[in-house]
Design a protein around this motif. Structure first.
Motif, mmCIF file in Angstrom:
data_model
loop_
_atom_site.group_PDB
_atom_site.id
_atom_site.type_symbol
_atom_site.label_atom_id
_atom_site.label_comp_id
_atom_site.label_asym_id
_atom_site.label_seq_id
_atom_site.Cartn_x
_atom_site.Cartn_y
_atom_site.Cartn_z
ATOM 1 N N GLN A 158 -87.297 -4.246 -100.789
ATOM 2 C CA GLN A 158 -86.562 -3.634 -101.888
ATOM 3 C C GLN A 158 -87.333 -3.872 -103.173
ATOM 4 O O GLN A 158 -87.666 -5.021 -103.484
ATOM 5 C CB GLN A 158 -85.164 -4.267 -101.993
ATOM 6 N N PRO A 159 -87.655 -2.821 -103.916
ATOM 7 C CA PRO A 159 -88.461 -2.998 -105.131
ATOM 8 C C PRO A 159 -87.857 -4.029 -106.075
ATOM 9 O O PRO A 159 -86.665 -4.013 -106.373
ATOM 10 C CB PRO A 159 -88.453 -1.595 -105.761
ATOM 11 N N GLN A 160 -88.694 -4.968 -106.508
ATOM 12 C CA GLN A 160 -88.324 -5.977 -107.492
ATOM 13 C C GLN A 160 -87.164 -6.876 -107.047
ATOM 14 O O GLN A 160 -86.469 -7.466 -107.862
ATOM 15 C CB GLN A 160 -87.974 -5.318 -108.828
ATOM 16 N N LYS A 161 -86.982 -6.981 -105.719
ATOM 17 C CA LYS A 161 -85.942 -7.850 -105.177
ATOM 18 C C LYS A 161 -86.465 -8.577 -103.943
ATOM 19 O O LYS A 161 -87.457 -8.177 -103.341
ATOM 20 C CB LYS A 161 -84.698 -7.043 -104.797
ATOM 21 N N ALA A 162 -85.756 -9.625 -103.565
ATOM 22 C CA ALA A 162 -86.090 -10.315 -102.324
ATOM 23 C C ALA A 162 -85.956 -9.357 -101.151
ATOM 24 O O ALA A 162 -85.039 -8.530 -101.108
ATOM 25 C CB ALA A 162 -85.169 -11.513 -102.131
ATOM 26 N N ALA A 163 -86.877 -9.450 -100.199
ATOM 27 C CA ALA A 163 -86.816 -8.605 -99.007
ATOM 28 C C ALA A 163 -85.608 -8.988 -98.149
ATOM 29 O O ALA A 163 -85.146 -10.132 -98.158
ATOM 30 C CB ALA A 163 -88.095 -8.759 -98.200
ATOM 31 N N THR A 164 -85.094 -8.014 -97.405
ATOM 32 C CA THR A 164 -84.044 -8.286 -96.430
ATOM 33 C C THR A 164 -84.709 -8.465 -95.068
ATOM 34 O O THR A 164 -85.403 -7.562 -94.587
ATOM 35 C CB THR A 164 -83.034 -7.129 -96.371
ATOM 36 N N ILE A 165 -84.528 -9.628 -94.471
ATOM 37 C CA ILE A 165 -85.150 -9.951 -93.188
ATOM 38 C C ILE A 165 -84.038 -10.135 -92.158
ATOM 39 O O ILE A 165 -83.156 -10.976 -92.331
ATOM 40 C CB ILE A 165 -85.995 -11.238 -93.286
ATOM 41 N N THR A 166 -84.087 -9.341 -91.096
ATOM 42 C CA THR A 166 -83.058 -9.387 -90.062
ATOM 43 C C THR A 166 -83.640 -9.972 -88.784
ATOM 44 O O THR A 166 -84.553 -9.392 -88.183
ATOM 45 C CB THR A 166 -82.495 -7.986 -89.787
ATOM 46 N N VAL A 167 -83.116 -11.124 -88.388
ATOM 47 C CA VAL A 167 -83.586 -11.797 -87.181
ATOM 48 C C VAL A 167 -82.967 -11.112 -85.956
ATOM 49 O O VAL A 167 -81.768 -10.821 -85.949
ATOM 50 C CB VAL A 167 -83.192 -13.287 -87.205
ATOM 51 N N PRO A 168 -83.760 -10.798 -84.920
ATOM 52 C CA PRO A 168 -83.221 -10.104 -83.744
ATOM 53 C C PRO A 168 -82.163 -10.939 -83.014
ATOM 54 O O PRO A 168 -82.386 -12.123 -82.735
ATOM 55 C CB PRO A 168 -84.457 -9.867 -82.877
ATOM 56 N N LYS A 169 -81.034 -10.332 -82.707
ATOM 57 C CA LYS A 169 -79.953 -11.038 -82.021
ATOM 58 C C LYS A 169 -80.337 -11.326 -80.575
ATOM 59 O O LYS A 169 -80.926 -10.493 -79.898
ATOM 60 C CB LYS A 169 -78.676 -10.202 -82.074
ATOM 61 N N GLY A 170 -79.981 -12.514 -80.139
ATOM 62 C CA GLY A 170 -80.219 -12.882 -78.745
ATOM 63 C C GLY A 170 -81.629 -13.311 -78.425
ATOM 64 O O GLY A 170 -81.909 -13.709 -77.287
ATOM 65 N N GLU A 171 -82.525 -13.243 -79.388
ATOM 66 C CA GLU A 171 -83.915 -13.632 -79.155
ATOM 67 C C GLU A 171 -84.116 -15.103 -79.534
ATOM 68 O O GLU A 171 -83.619 -15.567 -80.558
ATOM 69 C CB GLU A 171 -84.871 -12.776 -79.986
ATOM 70 N N LYS A 172 -84.860 -15.817 -78.722
ATOM 71 C CA LYS A 172 -85.217 -17.187 -79.045
ATOM 72 C C LYS A 172 -86.419 -17.198 -79.980
ATOM 73 O O LYS A 172 -87.299 -16.349 -79.883
ATOM 74 C CB LYS A 172 -85.538 -17.979 -77.782
ATOM 75 N N ALA A 173 -86.428 -18.153 -80.864
ATOM 76 C CA ALA A 173 -87.564 -18.262 -81.781
ATOM 77 C C ALA A 173 -88.833 -18.575 -81.004
ATOM 78 O O ALA A 173 -88.805 -19.360 -80.052
ATOM 79 C CB ALA A 173 -87.302 -19.364 -82.801
ATOM 80 N N PRO A 174 -89.958 -17.951 -81.367
ATOM 81 C CA PRO A 174 -91.218 -18.244 -80.671
ATOM 82 C C PRO A 174 -91.639 -19.688 -80.875
ATOM 83 O O PRO A 174 -91.381 -20.278 -81.933
ATOM 84 C CB PRO A 174 -92.212 -17.272 -81.314
ATOM 85 N N LYS A 175 -92.275 -20.253 -79.862
ATOM 86 C CA LYS A 175 -92.710 -21.643 -79.950
ATOM 87 C C LYS A 175 -93.977 -21.803 -80.781
ATOM 88 O O LYS A 175 -94.269 -22.896 -81.272
ATOM 89 C CB LYS A 175 -92.933 -22.205 -78.547
ATOM 90 N N ASP A 176 -94.737 -20.733 -80.911
ATOM 91 C CA ASP A 176 -95.986 -20.777 -81.672
ATOM 92 C C ASP A 176 -95.881 -19.896 -82.909
ATOM 93 O O ASP A 176 -95.001 -19.029 -83.013
ATOM 94 C CB ASP A 176 -97.161 -20.311 -80.808
ATOM 95 N N LEU A 177 -96.801 -20.112 -83.829
ATOM 96 C CA LEU A 177 -96.877 -19.269 -85.022
ATOM 97 C C LEU A 177 -97.053 -17.819 -84.632
ATOM 98 O O LEU A 177 -97.888 -17.479 -83.796
ATOM 99 C CB LEU A 177 -98.060 -19.714 -85.891
#
Length: 325
Positions: A203-222
């Motif tokens: 969004q211009p001049q605002k913090a981005a909106t980041i949507t984490v995928p539902k049901g997905e586990k966080a990756p173990k690596d970068l």
């Protein structure tokens, strides 16, 4: 909670600045505090090498900020608002030295240098010292002197053992300087996020909106993805990086920080341990103008600091690289 290291880490980078300062040094200079020549210390050594600072016995520094070029460079003139990258050493151990902050045993490895905006408070150098560089040129070695009371004032920590009348001397090498628009953003067509990774809506001049995928586990690596490809220079370890960023926690998708919440772009050294390792690993090698999506496991974020409120979290950042200094 931005991706720069904690105050404890900053203290390690500076040797013991937390001992010297009780808070960030404000710029309360009056007209009679304007930088003037009249330095008394003898400085030897070439630009780029750690200087030797000798204060003649009985010498008294000015009760105003005194500034001289030890050697003059031929680069761009430093102006208020510039982001600068600097080396420095002080006349006493409490002031620190960037020459002591090399990463690892390799003598050719980049050092953690100061990255600071002229005219703004910084954690690395007193504001009066940084501001005294205005008008000097990149490539210059500058000597800045004053009493502790003159330069640090009310923020001198009594536990430091430094008296208000004691001479404080900094020798500063101006490695680079650049003006960067703190309201700038990455430009170009944004690619879709890869399957199973967070989606980003800028969004211009605002913090981005980041949507984490539902049901997905966080990756173990970068995990990293360039969403917008810039056409600028490649980012190298040891440079000062200027970025916009927004960060959320993978676990609940909640934003915990954004540069837009602090008036715009942030600047810091990259690739030298000055920020969380996920940023060092994920941003070195990218290019100015890139928009980068990073998903960082705790071990490459704040997991090494159990006292940090984000120590157990997987973090997601979207980062716009605006400039490298």
């Amino acid at each position: 909670m931005n991706p720069t290291k904690t105050a404890r880490r900053a203290a390690a980078v500076l040797v013991v600045p937390a001992l010297l300062f009780t808070a960030a040094c404000g710029s309360d200079a009056k007209d009679d505090d304007a930088p003037k020549s009249g330095t008394v210390a003898k400085v030897s050594g070439k630009f780029g090498a750690e200087p030797k600072i000798e204060v003649p016995k009985g010498a008294k520094v000015s009760d105003k900020v005194a500034v001289d070029d030890v050697s003059a460079g031929d680069g761009a003139e430093v102006k208020k608002g510039d982001i600068v990258r600097l080396d420095f050493a002080g006349n006493i151990e409490a002031l620190g030295s960037t020459w002591a902050e090399r990463q690892g045993a390799d003598p050719k490895a980049p050092r953690a240098q100061v990255v600071q905006e002229i005219g703004q408070q910084g954690q690395m150098l007193p504001t009066k010292v940084a501001d005294a560089l205005t008008g000097h040129k990149v490539g210059s070695r500058v000597q800045v002197e004053g009493t502790a009371e003159t330069i640090v004032g009310d923020q001198l920590n009594p536990q430091s053992g430094i008296k208000p009348t004691d001479p404080l001397i900094w020798v500063v090498d101006i490695v680079n300087a650049k003006k960067v628009d703190k309201k700038a953003e990455a430009k170009g067509t944004q690619a879709a996020s890869e399957p199973g990774t967070p989606e980003v809506k800028a969004q211009p001049q605002k913090a981005a909106t980041i949507t984490v995928p539902k049901g997905e586990k966080a990756p173990k690596d970068l995990q990293e993805q360039v969403l917008i490809k810039g056409d600028g220079a490649e980012v190298k370890a040891g440079q000062g990086l200027v970025v916009q960023y927004t960060g959320v926690k993978w676990e609940d998708g909640k934003k915990f920080d954004s540069s837009w919440d602090h008036g715009g772009a942030s600047a810091f050294p990259i690739g030298v341990g000055g920020v969380i390792s996920g940023w060092d690993k994920g941003l070195v090698g990218k290019h100015v103008g890139d928009r980068v999506l990073l998903t960082i496991p705790p071990g490459q974020a704040y997991g090494a600091d159990p006292s940090n409120e984000l120590a157990k979290n997987n973090l997601v950042f979207v980062v716009d690289i605006l400039g490298a200094v």
